[in-house]
Design an enzyme around this catalytic site. Structure first.
Site, PDB file in Angstrom:
ATOM      1  N   GLY A 120      -1.469   1.070  -8.148  1.00  0.00           N
ATOM      2  CA  GLY A 120      -0.620  -0.082  -7.845  1.00  0.00           C
ATOM      3  C   GLY A 120      -0.422  -1.027  -9.015  1.00  0.00           C
ATOM      4  CD  GLU A 131      -5.438   7.759  -5.273  1.00  0.00           C
ATOM      5  OE1 GLU A 131      -4.219   7.924  -5.292  1.00  0.00           O
ATOM      6  OE2 GLU A 131      -6.010   6.990  -4.482  1.00  0.00           O
ATOM      7  CG  HIS A 150      -7.002   4.821  -0.968  1.00  0.00           C
ATOM      8  ND1 HIS A 150      -6.994   3.549  -1.508  1.00  0.00           N
ATOM      9  CD2 HIS A 150      -5.905   5.451  -1.464  1.00  0.00           C
ATOM     10  CE1 HIS A 150      -5.928   3.428  -2.300  1.00  0.00           C
ATOM     11  NE2 HIS A 150      -5.259   4.568  -2.293  1.00  0.00           N
ATOM     12  CD1 TRP A 177       4.557   6.440   2.811  1.00  0.00           C
ATOM     13  CD2 TRP A 177       5.145   5.864   4.897  1.00  0.00           C
ATOM     14  NE1 TRP A 177       5.641   7.194   3.159  1.00  0.00           N
ATOM     15  CE2 TRP A 177       6.021   6.854   4.439  1.00  0.00           C
ATOM     16  CE3 TRP A 177       5.306   5.354   6.184  1.00  0.00           C
ATOM     17  CZ2 TRP A 177       7.063   7.343   5.219  1.00  0.00           C
ATOM     18  CZ3 TRP A 177       6.335   5.837   6.973  1.00  0.00           C
ATOM     19  CH2 TRP A 177       7.216   6.821   6.494  1.00  0.00           C
ATOM     20  CE  LYS A 178      -1.383   2.196  -1.902  1.00  0.00           C
ATOM     21  NZ  LYS A 178      -2.068   1.596  -3.038  1.00  0.00           N
ATOM     22  N   GLY A 234       1.414   6.234  -4.069  1.00  0.00           N
ATOM     23  CA  GLY A 234       1.511   5.037  -3.244  1.00  0.00           C
ATOM     24  C   GLY A 234       2.917   4.468  -3.272  1.00  0.00           C
ATOM     25  N   GLY A 235       3.133   3.462  -4.107  1.00  0.00           N
ATOM     26  CA  GLY A 235       4.394   2.719  -4.148  1.00  0.00           C
ATOM     27  C   GLY A 235       5.646   3.585  -4.168  1.00  0.00           C
TER      28      GLY A 235
HETATM   29  C1  PEP Z   1      -2.481   5.181  -3.880  1.00  0.00           C
HETATM   30  O1  PEP Z   1      -2.268   4.372  -3.009  1.00  0.00           O
HETATM   31  O2  PEP Z   1      -3.249   6.122  -3.651  1.00  0.00           O
HETATM   32  C2  PEP Z   1      -1.791   5.042  -5.168  1.00  0.00           C
HETATM   33  C3  PEP Z   1      -2.064   5.897  -6.116  1.00  0.00           C
HETATM   34  O3  PEP Z   1      -0.902   4.010  -5.294  1.00  0.00           O
HETATM   35  P1  PEP Z   1       0.194   3.833  -6.467  1.00  0.00           P
HETATM   36  O4  PEP Z   1       0.921   5.143  -6.595  1.00  0.00           O
HETATM   37  O5  PEP Z   1       1.090   2.730  -5.953  1.00  0.00           O
HETATM   38  O6  PEP Z   1      -0.533   3.466  -7.707  1.00  0.00           O
END
Ligand code: PEP
Length: 252
Positions: free
Chosen positions: A174, A168, A96, A12-13, A235-236
Protein backbone atom coordinates in the site's frame (compact mmCIF):
# COMPACT_ATOMS: atom_id res chain seq x y z
CA UNK A 1 9.74 -19.04 -16.69
CA UNK A 2 7.79 -20.90 -14.05
CA UNK A 3 6.27 -24.31 -14.79
CA UNK A 4 3.53 -23.44 -12.32
CA UNK A 5 0.27 -21.72 -13.27
CA UNK A 6 0.57 -18.02 -12.53
CA UNK A 7 -2.00 -16.73 -10.04
CA UNK A 8 -3.34 -13.18 -10.01
CA UNK A 9 -5.07 -12.84 -6.64
CA UNK A 10 -6.81 -9.65 -5.62
CA UNK A 11 -7.12 -8.62 -1.98
CA UNK A 12 -9.87 -6.06 -1.77
CA UNK A 13 -9.39 -5.54 1.98
CA UNK A 14 -12.36 -3.55 3.44
CA UNK A 15 -13.55 -2.16 0.11
CA UNK A 16 -16.70 -2.54 -2.04
CA UNK A 17 -20.27 -3.32 -0.97
CA UNK A 18 -22.15 -6.45 -2.12
CA UNK A 19 -23.80 -4.38 -4.86
CA UNK A 20 -20.46 -3.01 -6.05
CA UNK A 21 -19.07 -6.54 -5.94
CA UNK A 22 -21.77 -7.80 -8.33
CA UNK A 23 -21.08 -4.98 -10.75
CA UNK A 24 -17.30 -5.49 -10.63
CA UNK A 25 -17.34 -9.28 -10.98
CA UNK A 26 -19.84 -9.09 -13.81
CA UNK A 27 -17.52 -6.78 -15.76
CA UNK A 28 -14.35 -8.70 -14.80
CA UNK A 29 -15.77 -12.01 -16.08
CA UNK A 30 -15.75 -10.82 -19.68
CA UNK A 31 -12.36 -9.17 -19.39
CA UNK A 32 -10.43 -12.17 -18.04
CA UNK A 33 -12.25 -15.06 -19.74
CA UNK A 34 -9.77 -17.51 -21.25
CA UNK A 35 -6.71 -15.99 -19.54
CA UNK A 36 -3.68 -18.17 -18.81
CA UNK A 37 -3.54 -17.01 -15.21
CA UNK A 38 -5.62 -18.38 -12.36
CA UNK A 39 -7.82 -15.46 -11.33
CA UNK A 40 -8.79 -15.08 -7.67
CA UNK A 41 -10.56 -12.22 -5.89
CA UNK A 42 -10.36 -11.91 -2.11
CA UNK A 43 -13.51 -10.06 -1.08
CA UNK A 44 -14.98 -8.97 2.29
CA UNK A 45 -16.98 -11.81 3.87
CA UNK A 46 -20.37 -10.13 3.38
CA UNK A 47 -19.58 -9.79 -0.35
CA UNK A 48 -18.83 -13.50 -0.81
CA UNK A 49 -22.39 -14.56 -1.79
CA UNK A 50 -22.52 -11.79 -4.42
CA UNK A 51 -19.07 -12.69 -5.74
CA UNK A 52 -19.64 -16.45 -5.99
CA UNK A 53 -23.09 -16.02 -7.52
CA UNK A 54 -21.88 -13.69 -10.29
CA UNK A 55 -18.60 -15.60 -10.83
CA UNK A 56 -20.41 -18.94 -11.30
CA UNK A 57 -19.42 -20.59 -14.59
CA UNK A 58 -16.51 -18.17 -15.13
CA UNK A 59 -12.78 -18.63 -14.48
CA UNK A 60 -12.89 -16.30 -11.46
CA UNK A 61 -12.38 -17.97 -8.07
CA UNK A 62 -13.39 -16.37 -4.82
CA UNK A 63 -11.19 -16.07 -1.73
CA UNK A 64 -12.06 -15.02 1.80
CA UNK A 65 -9.71 -12.66 3.62
CA UNK A 66 -9.88 -14.42 6.99
CA UNK A 67 -11.53 -17.30 8.83
CA UNK A 68 -11.67 -18.68 12.38
CA UNK A 69 -9.97 -22.02 12.98
CA UNK A 70 -12.68 -23.41 15.27
CA UNK A 71 -15.60 -25.24 13.65
CA UNK A 72 -18.35 -23.37 15.55
CA UNK A 73 -19.18 -21.87 18.92
CA UNK A 74 -18.99 -18.72 21.00
CA UNK A 75 -16.71 -16.60 18.78
CA UNK A 76 -18.73 -13.44 18.23
CA UNK A 77 -18.07 -11.78 14.90
CA UNK A 78 -16.16 -14.69 13.37
CA UNK A 79 -16.94 -16.98 10.43
CA UNK A 80 -16.05 -20.66 10.08
CA UNK A 81 -14.56 -22.69 7.24
CA UNK A 82 -17.84 -24.59 6.74
CA UNK A 83 -19.67 -21.28 6.22
CA UNK A 84 -17.16 -20.16 3.59
CA UNK A 85 -17.08 -23.53 1.86
CA UNK A 86 -20.86 -23.63 1.55
CA UNK A 87 -20.75 -20.25 -0.21
CA UNK A 88 -18.32 -21.55 -2.83
CA UNK A 89 -15.08 -20.07 -1.47
CA UNK A 90 -11.96 -21.83 -2.82
CA UNK A 91 -9.10 -19.93 -1.17
CA UNK A 92 -8.65 -18.16 2.17
CA UNK A 93 -5.97 -15.50 2.67
CA UNK A 94 -4.38 -15.94 6.11
CA UNK A 95 -1.57 -14.20 7.94
CA UNK A 96 -1.85 -10.92 6.06
CA UNK A 97 0.35 -8.32 7.78
CA UNK A 98 -2.72 -6.16 8.46
CA UNK A 99 -4.33 -9.04 10.34
CA UNK A 100 -1.11 -9.72 12.20
CA UNK A 101 -0.69 -6.03 13.14
CA UNK A 102 -4.27 -4.93 13.87
CA UNK A 103 -5.90 -8.18 14.97
CA UNK A 104 -3.09 -10.00 16.75
CA UNK A 105 -2.86 -12.95 14.36
CA UNK A 106 0.13 -15.11 15.34
CA UNK A 107 2.05 -17.77 13.42
CA UNK A 108 0.44 -20.41 15.64
CA UNK A 109 -3.06 -19.13 14.79
CA UNK A 110 -2.14 -19.10 11.11
CA UNK A 111 -1.07 -22.73 11.39
CA UNK A 112 -4.42 -23.66 13.00
CA UNK A 113 -6.27 -21.74 10.29
CA UNK A 114 -4.31 -23.51 7.54
CA UNK A 115 -5.24 -26.88 9.08
CA UNK A 116 -8.94 -25.97 9.30
CA UNK A 117 -9.04 -24.55 5.75
CA UNK A 118 -7.49 -27.67 4.25
CA UNK A 119 -9.77 -29.94 6.29
CA UNK A 120 -12.75 -28.05 4.86
CA UNK A 121 -11.58 -28.65 1.28
CA UNK A 122 -10.31 -25.12 0.58
CA UNK A 123 -6.75 -23.83 0.10
CA UNK A 124 -4.91 -21.25 2.19
CA UNK A 125 -2.93 -18.36 0.74
CA UNK A 126 -0.40 -17.90 3.55
CA UNK A 127 1.16 -14.44 3.78
CA UNK A 128 4.57 -13.65 5.21
CA UNK A 129 7.00 -10.76 5.02
CA UNK A 130 9.38 -8.52 6.90
CA UNK A 131 9.19 -4.97 8.23
CA UNK A 132 11.58 -2.30 6.96
CA UNK A 133 13.56 -2.56 10.21
CA UNK A 134 13.95 -6.31 9.81
CA UNK A 135 15.16 -5.81 6.23
CA UNK A 136 17.62 -3.14 7.33
CA UNK A 137 18.88 -5.40 10.11
CA UNK A 138 19.50 -8.21 7.62
CA UNK A 139 17.06 -10.69 9.20
CA UNK A 140 14.53 -10.94 6.33
CA UNK A 141 15.37 -14.52 5.38
CA UNK A 142 15.31 -15.87 8.93
CA UNK A 143 12.10 -13.99 9.76
CA UNK A 144 10.25 -15.29 6.70
CA UNK A 145 11.59 -18.82 7.18
CA UNK A 146 10.36 -18.76 10.79
CA UNK A 147 6.89 -17.50 9.77
CA UNK A 148 6.45 -20.17 7.09
CA UNK A 149 7.95 -22.99 9.15
CA UNK A 150 5.40 -22.44 11.94
CA UNK A 151 2.51 -21.86 9.50
CA UNK A 152 3.16 -25.22 7.81
CA UNK A 153 3.64 -27.31 10.98
CA UNK A 154 1.92 -30.67 10.65
CA UNK A 155 0.77 -30.17 7.05
CA UNK A 156 1.38 -33.03 4.62
CA UNK A 157 3.52 -32.86 1.50
CA UNK A 158 0.43 -33.16 -0.68
CA UNK A 159 -1.27 -30.28 1.14
CA UNK A 160 1.79 -28.05 0.88
CA UNK A 161 2.10 -28.72 -2.85
CA UNK A 162 -1.42 -27.33 -3.38
CA UNK A 163 -1.49 -24.32 -1.08
CA UNK A 164 -0.15 -20.87 -1.92
CA UNK A 165 2.42 -18.73 -0.11
CA UNK A 166 2.50 -14.97 -0.59
CA UNK A 167 5.68 -13.06 0.19
CA UNK A 168 4.67 -9.52 1.04
CA UNK A 169 7.33 -7.19 2.42
CA UNK A 170 5.37 -4.95 4.80
CA UNK A 171 7.23 -1.83 3.64
CA UNK A 172 5.91 -2.41 0.11
CA UNK A 173 2.21 -2.92 0.96
CA UNK A 174 0.00 0.00 0.00
CA UNK A 175 3.00 2.30 -0.17
CA UNK A 176 3.56 2.38 -3.92
CA UNK A 177 7.10 1.23 -3.07
CA UNK A 178 7.49 -2.10 -4.88
CA UNK A 179 10.35 -4.45 -4.05
CA UNK A 180 12.69 -4.72 -7.03
CA UNK A 181 12.31 -7.88 -9.12
CA UNK A 182 15.58 -9.10 -7.61
CA UNK A 183 14.58 -8.37 -4.00
CA UNK A 184 11.25 -10.17 -4.48
CA UNK A 185 12.89 -13.09 -6.26
CA UNK A 186 15.58 -13.44 -3.59
CA UNK A 187 13.06 -13.96 -0.77
CA UNK A 188 10.74 -16.16 -2.85
CA UNK A 189 13.80 -18.33 -3.56
CA UNK A 190 14.51 -18.51 0.19
CA UNK A 191 10.95 -19.74 0.74
CA UNK A 192 11.27 -22.34 -2.02
CA UNK A 193 14.55 -23.54 -0.53
CA UNK A 194 12.80 -23.92 2.84
CA UNK A 195 10.15 -26.07 1.11
CA UNK A 196 12.95 -28.21 -0.35
CA UNK A 197 14.38 -28.70 3.15
CA UNK A 198 11.00 -29.51 4.72
CA UNK A 199 9.26 -31.45 1.95
CA UNK A 200 11.75 -32.21 -0.83
CA UNK A 201 12.19 -31.03 -4.40
CA UNK A 202 8.95 -32.34 -5.88
CA UNK A 203 6.75 -30.45 -3.44
CA UNK A 204 8.89 -27.31 -3.63
CA UNK A 205 8.54 -27.32 -7.43
CA UNK A 206 4.74 -27.43 -7.18
CA UNK A 207 3.93 -24.91 -4.44
CA UNK A 208 3.05 -21.48 -5.76
CA UNK A 209 4.83 -18.53 -4.21
CA UNK A 210 3.34 -15.11 -4.98
CA UNK A 211 4.82 -11.67 -4.50
CA UNK A 212 2.67 -8.90 -2.99
CA UNK A 213 3.42 -5.24 -2.39
CA UNK A 214 2.31 -2.49 -4.78
CA UNK A 215 1.97 -4.83 -7.77
CA UNK A 216 0.46 -2.85 -10.65
CA UNK A 217 -0.18 -3.10 -14.39
CA UNK A 218 3.31 -1.77 -15.12
CA UNK A 219 5.43 -4.06 -12.95
CA UNK A 220 3.49 -7.36 -12.97
CA UNK A 221 5.08 -8.82 -16.08
CA UNK A 222 8.66 -8.44 -14.88
CA UNK A 223 7.88 -9.66 -11.36
CA UNK A 224 5.91 -12.68 -12.56
CA UNK A 225 8.72 -13.61 -14.97
CA UNK A 226 11.16 -14.22 -12.13
CA UNK A 227 11.90 -17.95 -11.69
CA UNK A 228 10.50 -18.28 -8.17
CA UNK A 229 7.58 -15.84 -8.41
CA UNK A 230 4.35 -17.49 -9.49
CA UNK A 231 2.08 -14.47 -9.59
CA UNK A 232 0.92 -11.74 -7.26
CA UNK A 233 -1.28 -10.89 -4.31
CA UNK A 234 -2.60 -7.52 -5.34
CA UNK A 235 -4.24 -4.95 -3.07
CA UNK A 236 -4.97 -1.47 -4.45
CA UNK A 237 -4.69 -2.36 -8.14
CA UNK A 238 -7.19 -5.22 -7.77
CA UNK A 239 -9.95 -2.69 -7.05
CA UNK A 240 -9.66 -1.19 -10.53
CA UNK A 241 -11.01 -3.21 -13.45
CA UNK A 242 -8.49 -2.08 -16.05
CA UNK A 243 -5.46 -2.45 -13.77
CA UNK A 244 -6.47 -5.90 -12.54
CA UNK A 245 -7.29 -7.03 -16.10
CA UNK A 246 -3.80 -5.99 -17.20
CA UNK A 247 -2.19 -7.81 -14.27
CA UNK A 248 -4.15 -10.98 -15.13
CA UNK A 249 -3.09 -10.58 -18.78
CA UNK A 250 0.51 -9.59 -17.96
CA UNK A 251 1.80 -12.10 -20.54
CA UNK A 252 -0.45 -10.98 -23.42
C1 PEP B 1 -2.00 -6.55 -0.11
O1 PEP B 1 -2.99 -6.07 0.39
O2 PEP B 1 -1.74 -7.74 0.09
C2 PEP B 1 -1.15 -5.71 -0.96
C3 PEP B 1 -0.05 -6.22 -1.45
O3 PEP B 1 -1.56 -4.42 -1.17
P1 PEP B 1 -0.98 -3.41 -2.30
O4 PEP B 1 -0.97 -4.16 -3.60
O5 PEP B 1 -1.98 -2.28 -2.30
O6 PEP B 1 0.38 -2.99 -1.87
Amino acid sequence: MSKRTIMAAGNWKMNKTPGETKEFVNALKGLVAGSNSEVVIGVPSVCIPAATEVAKGSNIKVAAQNVHFEASGAYTGEVSCAMLKELGVEYVIIGHSERREYFGETNEMINKKARAILDAGMLPIICCGETLTQREQGVTAEHVRYQIKIALLGLSADEVSKLVIAYEPIWAIGTGKTATDEQAEEVCAVIRQLLVELYGNDVAEKTRILYGGSVNAGNAKALFSMPNIDGGLVGGASLKLDAFEQIVKHDA
